[in-house]
Design an enzyme around this catalytic site. Structure first.
Site, PDB file in Angstrom:
ATOM      1  N   SER A 100       5.008   7.870   4.935  1.00 29.87           N
ATOM      2  CA  SER A 100       4.762   6.747   4.030  1.00 29.87           C
ATOM      3  C   SER A 100       5.204   7.022   2.599  1.00 29.87           C
ATOM      4  CB  SER A 100       3.273   6.379   4.041  1.00 29.87           C
ATOM      5  OG  SER A 100       2.466   7.500   3.715  1.00 29.87           O
ATOM      6  N   ASP A 156      -6.041   4.462  -2.969  1.00 36.97           N
ATOM      7  CA  ASP A 156      -6.416   5.334  -1.853  1.00 36.97           C
ATOM      8  C   ASP A 156      -6.404   6.816  -2.214  1.00 36.97           C
ATOM      9  OD1 ASP A 156      -3.708   5.924  -1.982  1.00 36.97           O
ATOM     10  OD2 ASP A 156      -3.218   5.062  -0.028  1.00 36.97           O
ATOM     11  N   HIS A 189      -1.414   7.959  -2.088  1.00 38.18           N
ATOM     12  CA  HIS A 189      -0.042   7.541  -2.370  1.00 38.18           C
ATOM     13  C   HIS A 189       0.156   7.291  -3.863  1.00 38.18           C
ATOM     14  CE1 HIS A 189      -0.750   6.397   1.871  1.00 38.18           C
ATOM     15  NE2 HIS A 189       0.500   6.803   2.029  1.00 38.18           N
TER      16      HIS A 189
END
Length: 213
Positions: A30, A184, A187
């Protein structure tokens, strides 16, 4: 004679215009895919823009899969290399770390990826991750050693930490690093990506030089 030099100059300019850009595939999870970010703010577009601003003619393909582990990357590397990129940026291991997966298994998976790239005659830039202190000294040492060991074994370029730009900016202070992270805490936000690209960019230029030279 003057006409000859004019023609030579014209041919040089035409050749430069026709020169194909270096084709790089960014291969990872990601962090590569651009999770949680607008289309133009992710890792791939920001790195491509940075390299072009610094004089490199490149096209970067996004081969990031959110949630991918090193095992997932190893399973799809042959398909990725079938596109015959000039170079590969490998950024995997974050999900192995989050899940506490074996560092030795990660080493084996990344070794398979680098071996496939070597067989395909594809230059590689390996981007590392750093295990935090709360994982314990043994796991941390084993995990952190994987990237430099493999880079040395396969002759790949190494950028030791995907988050180096952020931590350089904040002087290693985790509390200050939050400014550059999404909610979060995993990231980077767009500014965090920008900081990380500033740190990674010079090594990516070396990758382009290896292909071009």
């Amino acid at each position: 004679m003057r006409k000859v030099w004019v023609i030579i100059g014209f041919l040089i300019s035409v050749s430069a215009a026709w020169a194909e850009p270096v084709r790089i595939t960014a291969f990872g999870d990601s962090l590569v895919q651009g999770y949680g970010l607008p289309q133009g703010d992710g890792f791939v577009p920001q790195l491509e823009h940075w390299l072009q601003e610094h004089g490199a003619e490149v096209e970067i393909t996004n081969a990031g899969v959110s949630g991918d582990t090193s095992a997932g990357g190893a399973a799809r590397i042959d398909w990725t290399l079938a596109d015959d990129p000039d170079a590969l940026i490998v950024l995997l291991g974050g999900n192995d770390l989050l899940r506490g997966l074996s560092a030795e298994e990660m080493r084996a998976n990344l070794s398979k990826i680098l071996s496939a790239a070597e067989q395909a005659d594809t230059e590689v830039l390996l981007v590392g991750m750093r295990a935090p202190n709360n994982y314990g000294p043994d796991y941390r040492a084993a995990f952190n050693a994987v990237y430099p060991d493999l880079a040395k074994e396969f002759g790949a370029l190494l950028h030791p930490d995907a988050f180096a730009g952020i931590f350089e900016r904040v002087g290693g202070d985790p509390a200050k690093a939050q400014e550059f992270m999404q909610d979060d805490d995993i990231h980077p936000n767009a500014e965090g990506v920008r900081e990380n690209i500033e740190a990674l960019g010079p090594v990516a230029l070396q990758l382009v030089a290896r292909v071009s030279g």
